[in-house]
Design a protein around this motif. Sequence first.
Motif, PDB file in Angstrom:
ATOM      1  N   THR A   9       0.870  -1.174   0.000  1.00 49.60           N
ATOM      2  CA  THR A   9       0.000   0.000   0.000  1.00 49.60           C
ATOM      3  C   THR A   9       0.901   1.217   0.000  1.00 49.60           C
ATOM      4  OG1 THR A   9      -1.740  -1.156   1.221  1.00 49.60           O
ATOM      5  CG2 THR A   9      -1.836   1.244   1.191  1.00 49.60           C
ATOM      6  N   GLN A  10       0.774   2.028  -1.035  1.00 45.89           N
ATOM      7  CA  GLN A  10       1.673   3.174  -1.167  1.00 45.89           C
ATOM      8  C   GLN A  10       0.924   4.416  -1.619  1.00 45.89           C
ATOM      9  OE1 GLN A  10       5.323   2.833  -3.255  1.00 45.89           O
ATOM     10  NE2 GLN A  10       5.881   0.841  -2.394  1.00 45.89           N
ATOM     11  N   GLU A  11       1.481   5.553  -1.225  1.00 40.93           N
ATOM     12  CA  GLU A  11       0.972   6.833  -1.717  1.00 40.93           C
ATOM     13  C   GLU A  11       1.754   7.207  -2.980  1.00 40.93           C
ATOM     14  OE1 GLU A  11      -0.311  11.163   0.067  1.00 40.93           O
ATOM     15  OE2 GLU A  11       1.593  10.310   0.743  1.00 40.93           O
ATOM     16  N   LEU A  12       1.049   7.439  -4.065  1.00 39.11           N
ATOM     17  CA  LEU A  12       1.676   7.817  -5.327  1.00 39.11           C
ATOM     18  C   LEU A  12       1.465   9.304  -5.588  1.00 39.11           C
ATOM     19  CD1 LEU A  12       0.588   4.841  -7.616  1.00 39.11           C
ATOM     20  CD2 LEU A  12       2.537   4.999  -6.060  1.00 39.11           C
ATOM     21  N   THR A  13       2.374   9.880  -6.344  1.00 38.83           N
ATOM     22  CA  THR A  13       2.280  11.295  -6.710  1.00 38.83           C
ATOM     23  C   THR A  13       2.257  11.425  -8.219  1.00 38.83           C
ATOM     24  OG1 THR A  13       3.473  12.007  -4.726  1.00 38.83           O
ATOM     25  CG2 THR A  13       3.371  13.564  -6.560  1.00 38.83           C
ATOM     26  N   ALA A  14       1.232  12.105  -8.728  1.00 37.41           N
ATOM     27  CA  ALA A  14       1.147  12.418 -10.157  1.00 37.41           C
ATOM     28  C   ALA A  14       1.534  13.875 -10.343  1.00 37.41           C
ATOM     29  CB  ALA A  14      -0.273  12.176 -10.671  1.00 37.41           C
ATOM     30  N   PRO A  15       2.612  14.153 -11.081  1.00 37.11           N
ATOM     31  CA  PRO A  15       3.097  15.531 -11.194  1.00 37.11           C
ATOM     32  C   PRO A  15       2.303  16.390 -12.168  1.00 37.11           C
ATOM     33  CG  PRO A  15       4.490  14.059 -12.464  1.00 37.11           C
ATOM     34  CD  PRO A  15       3.485  13.186 -11.760  1.00 37.11           C
ATOM     35  N   GLU A  16       1.477  15.772 -13.019  1.00 40.55           N
ATOM     36  CA  GLU A  16       0.740  16.548 -14.017  1.00 40.55           C
ATOM     37  C   GLU A  16      -0.545  15.831 -14.390  1.00 40.55           C
ATOM     38  OE1 GLU A  16       3.367  16.845 -17.346  1.00 40.55           O
ATOM     39  OE2 GLU A  16       4.090  14.806 -17.085  1.00 40.55           O
ATOM     40  N   ASP A  17      -1.407  16.532 -15.134  1.00 41.81           N
ATOM     41  CA  ASP A  17      -2.693  15.971 -15.542  1.00 41.81           C
ATOM     42  C   ASP A  17      -2.528  15.108 -16.782  1.00 41.81           C
ATOM     43  OD1 ASP A  17      -4.077  17.457 -13.563  1.00 41.81           O
ATOM     44  OD2 ASP A  17      -4.025  19.225 -14.850  1.00 41.81           O
ATOM     45  N   TRP A  18      -3.391  14.093 -16.868  1.00 46.29           N
ATOM     46  CA  TRP A  18      -3.457  13.272 -18.079  1.00 46.29           C
ATOM     47  C   TRP A  18      -4.724  13.562 -18.864  1.00 46.29           C
ATOM     48  CZ3 TRP A  18      -3.105   9.721 -13.540  1.00 46.29           C
ATOM     49  CH2 TRP A  18      -1.789   9.640 -13.073  1.00 46.29           C
ATOM     50  N   VAL A  19      -5.705  14.136 -18.199  1.00 51.05           N
ATOM     51  CA  VAL A  19      -6.962  14.528 -18.849  1.00 51.05           C
ATOM     52  C   VAL A  19      -7.116  16.035 -18.679  1.00 51.05           C
ATOM     53  CG1 VAL A  19      -9.461  14.265 -18.866  1.00 51.05           C
ATOM     54  CG2 VAL A  19      -8.007  12.278 -18.429  1.00 51.05           C
ATOM     55  N   ILE A  20      -7.232  16.745 -19.807  1.00 46.54           N
ATOM     56  CA  ILE A  20      -7.250  18.205 -19.782  1.00 46.54           C
ATOM     57  C   ILE A  20      -8.529  18.716 -20.423  1.00 46.54           C
ATOM     58  CG2 ILE A  20      -6.035  20.312 -20.474  1.00 46.54           C
ATOM     59  CD1 ILE A  20      -4.158  17.066 -20.740  1.00 46.54           C
ATOM     60  N   PRO A  21      -9.418  19.371 -19.662  1.00 44.70           N
ATOM     61  CA  PRO A  21     -10.610  19.970 -20.268  1.00 44.70           C
ATOM     62  C   PRO A  21     -10.211  21.099 -21.222  1.00 44.70           C
ATOM     63  CG  PRO A  21     -10.838  19.794 -17.873  1.00 44.70           C
ATOM     64  CD  PRO A  21      -9.397  19.535 -18.200  1.00 44.70           C
ATOM     65  N   THR A  22     -10.697  21.037 -22.455  1.00 44.75           N
ATOM     66  CA  THR A  22     -10.345  22.054 -23.446  1.00 44.75           C
ATOM     67  C   THR A  22     -11.551  22.851 -23.928  1.00 44.75           C
ATOM     68  OG1 THR A  22     -10.557  20.467 -25.258  1.00 44.75           O
ATOM     69  CG2 THR A  22      -8.371  20.710 -24.265  1.00 44.75           C
ATOM     70  N   GLY A  23     -12.729  22.555 -23.421  1.00 46.76           N
ATOM     71  CA  GLY A  23     -13.917  23.300 -23.826  1.00 46.76           C
ATOM     72  C   GLY A  23     -15.172  22.604 -23.355  1.00 46.76           C
ATOM     73  N   GLY A  24     -16.291  23.272 -23.551  1.00 52.46           N
ATOM     74  CA  GLY A  24     -17.556  22.685 -23.153  1.00 52.46           C
ATOM     75  C   GLY A  24     -18.574  23.744 -22.826  1.00 52.46           C
ATOM     76  N   GLY A  25     -19.695  23.324 -22.275  1.00 49.67           N
ATOM     77  CA  GLY A  25     -20.744  24.270 -21.928  1.00 49.67           C
ATOM     78  C   GLY A  25     -21.923  23.573 -21.286  1.00 49.67           C
ATOM     79  N   TYR A  26     -22.829  24.395 -20.740  1.00 46.93           N
ATOM     80  CA  TYR A  26     -24.085  23.923 -20.176  1.00 46.93           C
ATOM     81  C   TYR A  26     -25.211  24.293 -21.138  1.00 46.93           C
ATOM     82  CZ  TYR A  26     -21.623  23.583 -15.652  1.00 46.93           C
ATOM     83  OH  TYR A  26     -20.755  23.273 -14.632  1.00 46.93           O
ATOM     84  N   PHE A  27     -26.116  23.344 -21.400  1.00 43.50           N
ATOM     85  CA  PHE A  27     -27.192  23.562 -22.357  1.00 43.50           C
ATOM     86  C   PHE A  27     -28.496  22.960 -21.835  1.00 43.50           C
ATOM     87  CE2 PHE A  27     -23.161  23.258 -24.570  1.00 43.50           C
ATOM     88  CZ  PHE A  27     -23.171  24.385 -25.381  1.00 43.50           C
ATOM     89  N   PHE A  28     -29.606  23.349 -22.479  1.00 43.99           N
ATOM     90  CA  PHE A  28     -30.886  22.719 -22.197  1.00 43.99           C
ATOM     91  C   PHE A  28     -31.308  21.935 -23.426  1.00 43.99           C
ATOM     92  CE2 PHE A  28     -35.536  22.525 -22.195  1.00 43.99           C
ATOM     93  CZ  PHE A  28     -35.748  21.929 -20.958  1.00 43.99           C
ATOM     94  N   ALA A  29     -31.605  20.640 -23.223  1.00 43.96           N
ATOM     95  CA  ALA A  29     -32.054  19.778 -24.319  1.00 43.96           C
ATOM     96  C   ALA A  29     -33.576  19.686 -24.269  1.00 43.96           C
ATOM     97  CB  ALA A  29     -31.430  18.389 -24.185  1.00 43.96           C
ATOM     98  N   PRO A  30     -34.284  20.384 -25.163  1.00 41.92           N
ATOM     99  CA  PRO A  30     -35.752  20.389 -25.114  1.00 41.92           C
ATOM    100  C   PRO A  30     -36.344  19.124 -25.712  1.00 41.92           C
ATOM    101  CG  PRO A  30     -35.009  21.727 -26.942  1.00 41.92           C
ATOM    102  CD  PRO A  30     -33.769  21.247 -26.229  1.00 41.92           C
ATOM    103  N   SER A  31     -37.600  18.895 -25.405  1.00 40.56           N
ATOM    104  CA  SER A  31     -38.315  17.768 -26.007  1.00 40.56           C
ATOM    105  C   SER A  31     -38.676  18.107 -27.451  1.00 40.56           C
ATOM    106  CB  SER A  31     -39.588  17.481 -25.222  1.00 40.56           C
ATOM    107  OG  SER A  31     -40.491  18.580 -25.340  1.00 40.56           O
ATOM    108  N   ILE A  32     -39.046  17.084 -28.228  1.00 35.85           N
ATOM    109  CA  ILE A  32     -39.466  17.304 -29.620  1.00 35.85           C
ATOM    110  C   ILE A  32     -40.714  18.178 -29.656  1.00 35.85           C
ATOM    111  CG2 ILE A  32     -40.347  16.146 -31.690  1.00 35.85           C
ATOM    112  CD1 ILE A  32     -38.559  13.784 -30.999  1.00 35.85           C
ATOM    113  N   SER A  33     -41.662  17.937 -28.735  1.00 34.88           N
ATOM    114  CA  SER A  33     -42.888  18.756 -28.719  1.00 34.88           C
ATOM    115  C   SER A  33     -42.579  20.211 -28.392  1.00 34.88           C
ATOM    116  CB  SER A  33     -43.879  18.182 -27.710  1.00 34.88           C
ATOM    117  OG  SER A  33     -43.315  18.169 -26.384  1.00 34.88           O
ATOM    118  N   ALA A  34     -41.602  20.463 -27.511  1.00 29.83           N
ATOM    119  CA  ALA A  34     -41.235  21.840 -27.212  1.00 29.83           C
ATOM    120  C   ALA A  34     -40.629  22.530 -28.438  1.00 29.83           C
ATOM    121  CB  ALA A  34     -40.251  21.886 -26.050  1.00 29.83           C
TER     122      ALA A  34
END
Length: 423
Positions: A391-416
Amino acid sequence: MGGPDNGKTDVVFIIASDDRADLLAEVSRILESIVVFTDDEGKSKSSGARITFLEEGANLPPPLSGHEHFGNLDGISQPGIRGRVADNPKELLTPRQNPENKNQGKPGQDLLWPGEFVFGYEGQNNDAKTLEDSKGQVVSAGLHWANDGSYLVFRRLRQDVYKFHHFLNEKATNLNTDPRKVSAKLIGRWPSGAPTVRTPEKDAPQLGDDDNANNDFEFNGDDPPKDNFFKNDVVPPSDDATGLRCPFIAHTRKTYPRNDKTPGGGGPGPEEIDRSEVTTQTHRLLRRGIPYGPVSASTPNNPLKDEKFVDRGLHFLAYQTSIVDQFEFVTKFWVNNPNFSEPAATNHKVVDKLPLGHDPIIGQSANNKPNGDRTRKFFIHLEDDQGKPQTQELTAPEDWVIPTGGGYFFAPSISALKEVLTK
Protein backbone atom coordinates in the motif's frame (compact mmCIF):
# COMPACT_ATOMS: atom_id res chain seq x y z
CA MET A 1 -17.26 26.29 -25.92
CA GLY A 2 -13.70 25.53 -26.91
CA GLY A 3 -12.12 28.46 -25.07
CA PRO A 4 -12.58 32.22 -24.70
CA ASP A 5 -11.58 32.99 -28.30
CA ASN A 6 -14.67 31.25 -29.66
CA GLY A 7 -17.10 33.57 -27.91
CA LYS A 8 -20.55 32.59 -26.68
CA THR A 9 -22.16 29.40 -27.94
CA ASP A 10 -25.97 29.40 -27.96
CA VAL A 11 -26.81 26.04 -29.53
CA VAL A 12 -25.14 22.65 -29.74
CA PHE A 13 -26.13 20.04 -32.31
CA ILE A 14 -25.41 16.36 -31.71
CA ILE A 15 -25.65 14.32 -34.92
CA ALA A 16 -25.30 10.55 -34.62
CA SER A 17 -25.50 7.69 -37.09
CA ASP A 18 -24.40 4.07 -37.48
CA ASP A 19 -23.26 4.93 -41.01
CA ARG A 20 -20.51 7.55 -41.46
CA ALA A 21 -21.64 8.52 -44.98
CA ASP A 22 -25.14 9.23 -43.68
CA LEU A 23 -23.62 11.18 -40.79
CA LEU A 24 -21.54 13.44 -43.04
CA ALA A 25 -24.47 14.01 -45.40
CA GLU A 26 -26.67 15.13 -42.52
CA VAL A 27 -23.94 17.42 -41.17
CA SER A 28 -23.65 19.05 -44.60
CA ARG A 29 -27.41 19.51 -44.83
CA ILE A 30 -27.60 21.14 -41.41
CA LEU A 31 -24.63 23.42 -42.10
CA GLU A 32 -26.21 24.60 -45.36
CA SER A 33 -29.58 25.24 -43.73
CA ILE A 34 -28.15 27.17 -40.79
CA VAL A 35 -25.18 29.16 -42.06
CA VAL A 36 -26.20 29.90 -45.63
CA PHE A 37 -29.68 29.55 -47.07
CA THR A 38 -31.61 30.61 -50.17
CA ASP A 39 -34.44 33.17 -50.02
CA ASP A 40 -37.66 33.15 -52.06
CA GLU A 41 -35.86 34.73 -55.02
CA GLY A 42 -33.17 32.04 -55.09
CA LYS A 43 -30.48 34.33 -53.71
CA SER A 44 -27.99 33.01 -51.19
CA LYS A 45 -28.06 34.83 -47.87
CA SER A 46 -26.24 34.52 -44.60
CA SER A 47 -28.34 33.66 -41.58
CA GLY A 48 -26.00 35.50 -39.24
CA ALA A 49 -25.21 32.27 -37.41
CA ARG A 50 -21.61 31.18 -36.99
CA ILE A 51 -20.20 27.74 -36.31
CA THR A 52 -17.87 28.09 -33.32
CA PHE A 53 -16.67 24.49 -33.23
CA LEU A 54 -17.15 21.30 -35.21
CA GLU A 55 -15.60 17.91 -34.43
CA GLU A 56 -16.30 14.28 -35.27
CA GLY A 57 -16.27 11.59 -32.61
CA ALA A 58 -16.59 7.86 -33.15
CA ASN A 59 -16.25 4.46 -31.56
CA LEU A 60 -12.60 3.42 -31.65
CA PRO A 61 -11.65 0.64 -34.12
CA PRO A 62 -10.93 -2.94 -32.94
CA PRO A 63 -9.45 -4.03 -30.62
CA LEU A 64 -10.39 -0.84 -28.73
CA SER A 65 -14.06 -0.79 -29.73
CA GLY A 66 -16.10 0.33 -26.75
CA HIS A 67 -12.95 1.56 -24.98
CA GLU A 68 -11.50 5.03 -24.47
CA HIS A 69 -8.01 6.13 -25.53
CA PHE A 70 -6.29 5.00 -22.31
CA GLY A 71 -7.45 1.49 -23.23
CA ASN A 72 -10.28 0.88 -20.77
CA LEU A 73 -13.84 -0.29 -21.45
CA ASP A 74 -16.11 2.72 -21.01
CA GLY A 75 -19.72 3.43 -20.10
CA ILE A 76 -20.32 0.35 -17.96
CA SER A 77 -22.11 1.82 -14.94
CA GLN A 78 -25.29 3.67 -15.89
CA PRO A 79 -28.29 4.19 -13.59
CA GLY A 80 -31.49 2.33 -14.38
CA ILE A 81 -34.70 4.36 -14.74
CA ARG A 82 -38.09 3.49 -13.28
CA GLY A 83 -41.14 3.72 -15.53
CA ARG A 84 -42.74 2.18 -18.59
CA VAL A 85 -42.52 2.98 -22.30
CA ALA A 86 -46.13 1.90 -22.91
CA ASP A 87 -49.32 0.95 -21.06
CA ASN A 88 -48.18 -2.65 -21.03
CA PRO A 89 -46.74 -3.15 -17.52
CA LYS A 90 -44.02 -5.42 -18.91
CA GLU A 91 -42.60 -2.76 -21.28
CA LEU A 92 -40.20 -1.12 -18.85
CA LEU A 93 -37.71 1.66 -19.51
CA THR A 94 -35.08 -0.46 -17.78
CA PRO A 95 -35.88 -4.20 -17.94
CA ARG A 96 -35.53 -6.08 -14.64
CA GLN A 97 -32.68 -8.53 -15.16
CA ASN A 98 -31.75 -9.22 -11.55
CA PRO A 99 -34.11 -11.85 -10.09
CA GLU A 100 -32.62 -11.29 -6.63
CA ASN A 101 -33.38 -7.55 -6.47
CA LYS A 102 -36.54 -6.03 -7.93
CA ASN A 103 -35.08 -2.55 -7.41
CA GLN A 104 -32.34 -3.13 -9.98
CA GLY A 105 -32.20 -3.53 -13.74
CA LYS A 106 -29.04 -5.46 -14.41
CA PRO A 107 -27.33 -6.75 -11.24
CA GLY A 108 -25.73 -3.76 -9.54
CA GLN A 109 -27.79 -1.23 -11.56
CA ASP A 110 -30.02 0.59 -9.09
CA LEU A 111 -33.30 1.94 -10.45
CA LEU A 112 -33.88 5.67 -10.02
CA TRP A 113 -36.92 7.86 -10.52
CA PRO A 114 -36.88 9.56 -13.95
CA GLY A 115 -37.11 13.10 -12.55
CA GLU A 116 -33.41 12.89 -11.79
CA PHE A 117 -32.75 13.12 -15.53
CA VAL A 118 -35.90 14.44 -17.27
CA PHE A 119 -38.22 17.25 -16.13
CA GLY A 120 -41.87 16.58 -15.42
CA TYR A 121 -41.47 13.31 -13.49
CA GLU A 122 -40.89 12.24 -9.89
CA GLY A 123 -37.29 12.36 -8.71
CA GLN A 124 -35.43 10.83 -5.77
CA ASN A 125 -36.39 11.82 -2.23
CA ASN A 126 -33.22 13.00 -0.54
CA ASP A 127 -34.83 12.56 2.90
CA ALA A 128 -35.81 8.91 2.39
CA LYS A 129 -34.61 6.33 4.89
CA THR A 130 -33.84 3.65 2.28
CA LEU A 131 -33.26 3.49 -1.45
CA GLU A 132 -36.27 1.19 -1.92
CA ASP A 133 -38.62 3.87 -0.52
CA SER A 134 -37.19 6.98 -2.16
CA LYS A 135 -39.89 8.29 -4.52
CA GLY A 136 -39.88 12.08 -4.37
CA GLN A 137 -41.79 15.02 -5.81
CA VAL A 138 -42.21 15.89 -9.49
CA VAL A 139 -39.15 17.82 -10.68
CA SER A 140 -40.00 20.99 -12.61
CA ALA A 141 -37.87 23.52 -14.49
CA GLY A 142 -40.56 26.16 -13.92
CA LEU A 143 -41.90 26.26 -17.50
CA HIS A 144 -44.51 23.82 -18.79
CA TRP A 145 -42.77 23.40 -22.15
CA ALA A 146 -39.55 22.34 -20.36
CA ASN A 147 -41.17 19.07 -19.32
CA ASP A 148 -39.59 16.06 -21.03
CA GLY A 149 -36.43 18.14 -21.44
CA SER A 150 -33.11 17.89 -19.62
CA TYR A 151 -29.97 19.87 -18.84
CA LEU A 152 -26.98 18.79 -20.91
CA VAL A 153 -23.37 19.17 -19.83
CA PHE A 154 -20.77 18.87 -22.58
CA ARG A 155 -17.04 18.63 -21.90
CA ARG A 156 -14.25 18.11 -24.40
CA LEU A 157 -11.54 16.20 -22.54
CA ARG A 158 -8.12 15.86 -24.14
CA GLN A 159 -6.25 12.68 -23.11
CA ASP A 160 -2.46 12.55 -22.99
CA VAL A 161 -2.08 8.82 -23.52
CA TYR A 162 1.73 8.77 -23.43
CA LYS A 163 1.95 10.62 -20.11
CA PHE A 164 -0.58 8.31 -18.51
CA HIS A 165 1.09 5.16 -19.80
CA HIS A 166 4.53 6.47 -18.84
CA PHE A 167 3.28 7.07 -15.28
CA LEU A 168 1.84 3.55 -15.09
CA ASN A 169 5.05 2.01 -16.40
CA GLU A 170 7.30 3.98 -14.08
CA LYS A 171 5.24 3.23 -10.96
CA ALA A 172 4.90 -0.44 -11.92
CA THR A 173 8.69 -0.72 -12.04
CA ASN A 174 8.95 0.81 -8.56
CA LEU A 175 6.23 -1.49 -7.23
CA ASN A 176 7.54 -4.61 -8.99
CA THR A 177 4.27 -5.25 -10.76
CA ASP A 178 2.45 -4.96 -14.11
CA PRO A 179 1.52 -1.45 -15.38
CA ARG A 180 -1.99 -2.70 -16.14
CA LYS A 181 -2.43 -3.58 -12.47
CA VAL A 182 -1.50 -0.02 -11.48
CA SER A 183 -4.02 1.26 -14.02
CA ALA A 184 -6.70 -1.06 -12.64
CA LYS A 185 -6.16 0.29 -9.14
CA LEU A 186 -6.39 3.90 -10.33
CA ILE A 187 -9.55 3.26 -12.31
CA GLY A 188 -11.20 0.54 -10.23
CA ARG A 189 -11.56 -1.70 -13.28
CA TRP A 190 -9.24 -3.68 -15.53
CA PRO A 191 -9.07 -2.84 -19.26
CA SER A 192 -11.73 -5.50 -19.92
CA GLY A 193 -14.13 -3.75 -17.54
CA ALA A 194 -13.79 -6.35 -14.79
CA PRO A 195 -14.07 -4.56 -11.41
CA THR A 196 -11.16 -4.84 -8.99
CA VAL A 197 -13.64 -5.36 -6.15
CA ARG A 198 -14.36 -8.78 -7.65
CA THR A 199 -10.95 -9.58 -9.14
CA PRO A 200 -8.32 -7.44 -7.41
CA GLU A 201 -5.06 -8.94 -8.64
CA LYS A 202 -5.62 -10.02 -12.24
CA ASP A 203 -7.90 -9.21 -15.15
CA ALA A 204 -10.88 -11.45 -15.86
CA PRO A 205 -12.08 -10.71 -19.44
CA GLN A 206 -15.08 -13.04 -19.15
CA LEU A 207 -16.28 -11.05 -16.15
CA GLY A 208 -15.62 -7.77 -17.97
CA ASP A 209 -17.65 -8.94 -20.98
CA ASP A 210 -20.63 -10.02 -18.85
CA ASP A 211 -22.91 -6.99 -18.39
CA ASN A 212 -24.95 -8.95 -15.86
CA ALA A 213 -21.85 -9.33 -13.68
CA ASN A 214 -19.33 -6.56 -14.37
CA ASN A 215 -21.32 -4.00 -12.37
CA ASP A 216 -22.57 -6.36 -9.67
CA PHE A 217 -20.75 -5.21 -6.55
CA GLU A 218 -20.94 -2.82 -3.62
CA PHE A 219 -18.23 -1.14 -1.59
CA ASN A 220 -19.29 -1.14 2.03
CA GLY A 221 -19.22 -4.51 3.74
CA ASP A 222 -16.93 -6.86 5.59
CA ASP A 223 -14.60 -8.84 3.38
CA PRO A 224 -11.34 -9.05 5.36
CA PRO A 225 -8.15 -10.23 3.68
CA LYS A 226 -6.34 -13.28 5.00
CA ASP A 227 -2.79 -12.35 6.03
CA ASN A 228 -3.16 -9.13 3.99
CA PHE A 229 -3.81 -11.11 0.80
CA PHE A 230 -6.87 -11.38 -1.42
CA LYS A 231 -8.03 -14.21 -3.63
CA ASN A 232 -9.69 -13.42 -6.94
CA ASP A 233 -13.12 -14.59 -5.85
CA VAL A 234 -15.13 -13.26 -8.78
CA VAL A 235 -18.20 -15.16 -7.58
CA PRO A 236 -19.97 -14.20 -5.43
CA PRO A 237 -19.56 -10.39 -5.54
CA SER A 238 -17.27 -9.05 -2.83
CA ASP A 239 -17.52 -6.02 -0.61
CA ASP A 240 -14.61 -3.70 0.05
CA ALA A 241 -15.05 -1.50 3.11
CA THR A 242 -11.27 -1.49 3.58
CA GLY A 243 -10.48 0.11 0.22
CA LEU A 244 -7.88 -2.58 -0.48
CA ARG A 245 -9.58 -4.21 -3.46
CA CYS A 246 -10.72 -0.93 -5.00
CA PRO A 247 -8.89 2.07 -3.52
CA PHE A 248 -10.98 4.90 -2.13
CA ILE A 249 -9.40 7.14 -4.79
CA ALA A 250 -10.23 4.91 -7.79
CA HIS A 251 -12.12 6.71 -10.54
CA THR A 252 -15.12 4.38 -10.36
CA ARG A 253 -15.34 4.81 -6.59
CA LYS A 254 -14.83 8.58 -6.55
CA THR A 255 -17.46 9.25 -9.22
CA TYR A 256 -19.99 6.73 -7.87
CA PRO A 257 -19.36 5.64 -4.25
CA ARG A 258 -22.43 3.35 -4.21
CA ASN A 259 -23.06 2.35 -0.58
CA ASP A 260 -19.82 3.78 0.82
CA LYS A 261 -20.20 5.84 3.96
CA THR A 262 -20.38 9.47 2.87
CA PRO A 263 -21.02 12.83 4.59
CA GLY A 264 -24.59 12.57 3.27
CA GLY A 265 -25.20 9.53 5.47
CA GLY A 266 -25.51 11.70 8.55
CA GLY A 267 -24.19 8.96 10.87
CA PRO A 268 -23.06 7.50 13.11
CA GLY A 269 -25.68 4.79 13.47
CA PRO A 270 -27.03 1.65 11.81
CA GLU A 271 -28.84 3.70 9.15
CA GLU A 272 -25.68 5.49 7.98
CA ILE A 273 -24.96 3.17 5.05
CA ASP A 274 -28.57 3.18 3.83
CA ARG A 275 -28.75 6.96 4.09
CA SER A 276 -25.39 7.33 2.33
CA GLU A 277 -26.68 5.33 -0.62
CA VAL A 278 -29.94 7.33 -0.71
CA THR A 279 -28.07 10.63 -0.95
CA THR A 280 -25.50 9.23 -3.38
CA GLN A 281 -28.29 8.33 -5.82
CA THR A 282 -29.41 11.99 -5.96
CA HIS A 283 -26.09 12.86 -7.62
CA ARG A 284 -26.15 10.43 -10.55
CA LEU A 285 -25.70 11.28 -14.25
CA LEU A 286 -26.91 9.78 -17.49
CA ARG A 287 -23.65 10.03 -19.38
CA ARG A 288 -21.90 8.97 -22.54
CA GLY A 289 -18.31 9.31 -23.68
CA ILE A 290 -17.50 9.52 -27.39
CA PRO A 291 -13.83 9.29 -28.37
CA TYR A 292 -12.32 11.72 -30.84
CA GLY A 293 -8.93 11.67 -32.56
CA PRO A 294 -6.73 8.81 -33.80
CA VAL A 295 -5.71 5.82 -31.69
CA SER A 296 -2.30 6.02 -30.02
CA ALA A 297 0.31 3.31 -30.56
CA SER A 298 1.22 3.63 -26.88
CA THR A 299 0.42 0.90 -24.34
CA PRO A 300 0.98 0.71 -20.56
CA ASN A 301 3.77 -1.83 -21.11
CA ASN A 302 5.34 0.15 -23.97
CA PRO A 303 4.67 3.89 -23.63
CA LEU A 304 5.20 5.68 -26.94
CA LYS A 305 5.24 9.42 -27.46
CA ASP A 306 3.82 10.90 -30.67
CA GLU A 307 6.48 12.45 -32.91
CA LYS A 308 4.19 15.45 -33.37
CA PHE A 309 1.32 16.70 -31.21
CA VAL A 310 -1.85 14.65 -31.70
CA ASP A 311 -5.15 15.82 -30.24
CA ARG A 312 -7.24 12.91 -28.98
CA GLY A 313 -9.67 12.44 -26.15
CA LEU A 314 -13.32 12.18 -25.21
CA HIS A 315 -16.52 14.09 -25.85
CA PHE A 316 -18.25 13.78 -22.47
CA LEU A 317 -22.01 14.33 -22.35
CA ALA A 318 -24.23 14.09 -19.27
CA TYR A 319 -27.96 14.62 -18.78
CA GLN A 320 -29.54 15.66 -15.47
CA THR A 321 -32.21 17.94 -13.98
CA SER A 322 -29.81 19.77 -11.66
CA ILE A 323 -26.35 20.67 -12.91
CA VAL A 324 -25.48 21.98 -9.44
CA ASP A 325 -26.55 18.86 -7.53
CA GLN A 326 -25.40 16.35 -10.10
CA PHE A 327 -22.51 17.22 -12.44
CA GLU A 328 -21.03 20.02 -10.32
CA PHE A 329 -21.56 18.15 -7.07
CA VAL A 330 -19.73 15.05 -8.32
CA THR A 331 -16.91 17.20 -9.70
CA LYS A 332 -16.45 19.49 -6.70
CA PHE A 333 -17.26 17.34 -3.68
CA TRP A 334 -16.13 13.92 -4.89
CA VAL A 335 -13.69 13.98 -7.83
CA ASN A 336 -11.66 17.07 -6.90
CA ASN A 337 -11.95 16.65 -3.14
CA PRO A 338 -8.87 14.85 -1.73
CA ASN A 339 -10.75 14.20 1.53
CA PHE A 340 -13.66 12.29 -0.02
CA SER A 341 -14.81 10.02 1.42
CA GLU A 342 -13.34 10.48 4.87
CA PRO A 343 -16.19 8.61 6.64
CA ALA A 344 -15.52 5.51 4.48
CA ALA A 345 -11.74 5.58 5.02
CA THR A 346 -11.88 6.15 8.78
CA ASN A 347 -10.33 3.21 10.69
CA HIS A 348 -8.38 2.19 7.56
CA LYS A 349 -5.32 4.41 7.97
CA VAL A 350 -2.00 3.66 6.30
CA VAL A 351 1.12 4.97 8.10
CA ASP A 352 -1.16 7.24 10.15
CA LYS A 353 -2.80 8.63 7.00
CA LEU A 354 -6.27 8.11 5.61
CA PRO A 355 -5.76 6.44 2.19
CA LEU A 356 -7.54 9.20 0.28
CA GLY A 357 -6.67 11.66 -2.49
CA HIS A 358 -7.88 13.09 -5.79
CA ASP A 359 -9.53 11.09 -8.53
CA PRO A 360 -6.30 10.16 -10.38
CA ILE A 361 -7.94 10.13 -13.81
CA ILE A 362 -10.05 13.31 -14.05
CA GLY A 363 -9.40 14.98 -10.68
CA GLN A 364 -7.74 18.38 -10.50
CA SER A 365 -5.64 19.85 -7.72
CA ALA A 366 -6.78 22.92 -5.80
CA ASN A 367 -4.33 25.07 -7.74
CA ASN A 368 -5.75 24.25 -11.17
CA LYS A 369 -4.73 27.49 -12.85
CA PRO A 370 -2.58 27.36 -16.03
CA ASN A 371 1.09 26.82 -15.17
CA GLY A 372 0.12 26.17 -11.55
CA ASP A 373 1.07 23.22 -9.37
CA ARG A 374 -0.85 20.26 -10.81
CA THR A 375 0.51 17.70 -8.34
CA ARG A 376 -1.99 15.15 -7.05
CA LYS A 377 -1.47 12.42 -4.45
CA PHE A 378 -3.41 9.19 -3.90
CA PHE A 379 -3.10 5.76 -2.24
CA ILE A 380 -3.32 2.35 -3.90
CA HIS A 381 -3.03 -1.24 -2.64
CA LEU A 382 -1.86 -4.23 -4.68
CA GLU A 383 0.21 -7.38 -4.59
CA ASP A 384 3.58 -7.33 -6.36
CA ASP A 385 4.93 -10.04 -8.68
CA GLN A 386 6.06 -12.06 -5.66
CA GLY A 387 2.58 -11.90 -4.13
CA LYS A 388 3.62 -9.46 -1.41
CA PRO A 389 0.99 -6.83 -0.47
CA GLN A 390 1.87 -3.17 -0.92
CA THR A 391 0.00 0.00 0.00
CA GLN A 392 1.67 3.17 -1.17
CA GLU A 393 0.97 6.83 -1.72
CA LEU A 394 1.68 7.82 -5.33
CA THR A 395 2.28 11.30 -6.71
CA ALA A 396 1.15 12.42 -10.16
CA PRO A 397 3.10 15.53 -11.19
CA GLU A 398 0.74 16.55 -14.02
CA ASP A 399 -2.69 15.97 -15.54
CA TRP A 400 -3.46 13.27 -18.08
CA VAL A 401 -6.96 14.53 -18.85
CA ILE A 402 -7.25 18.21 -19.78
CA PRO A 403 -10.61 19.97 -20.27
CA THR A 404 -10.35 22.05 -23.45
CA GLY A 405 -13.92 23.30 -23.83
CA GLY A 406 -17.56 22.68 -23.15
CA GLY A 407 -20.74 24.27 -21.93
CA TYR A 408 -24.08 23.92 -20.18
CA PHE A 409 -27.19 23.56 -22.36
CA PHE A 410 -30.89 22.72 -22.20
CA ALA A 411 -32.05 19.78 -24.32
CA PRO A 412 -35.75 20.39 -25.11
CA SER A 413 -38.32 17.77 -26.01
CA ILE A 414 -39.47 17.30 -29.62
CA SER A 415 -42.89 18.76 -28.72
CA ALA A 416 -41.24 21.84 -27.21
CA LEU A 417 -39.24 22.37 -30.41
CA LYS A 418 -42.32 21.98 -32.61
CA GLU A 419 -44.91 23.82 -30.54
CA VAL A 420 -43.01 26.52 -28.65
CA LEU A 421 -39.39 27.19 -29.54
CA THR A 422 -39.82 27.39 -33.33
CA LYS A 423 -43.03 29.43 -33.36
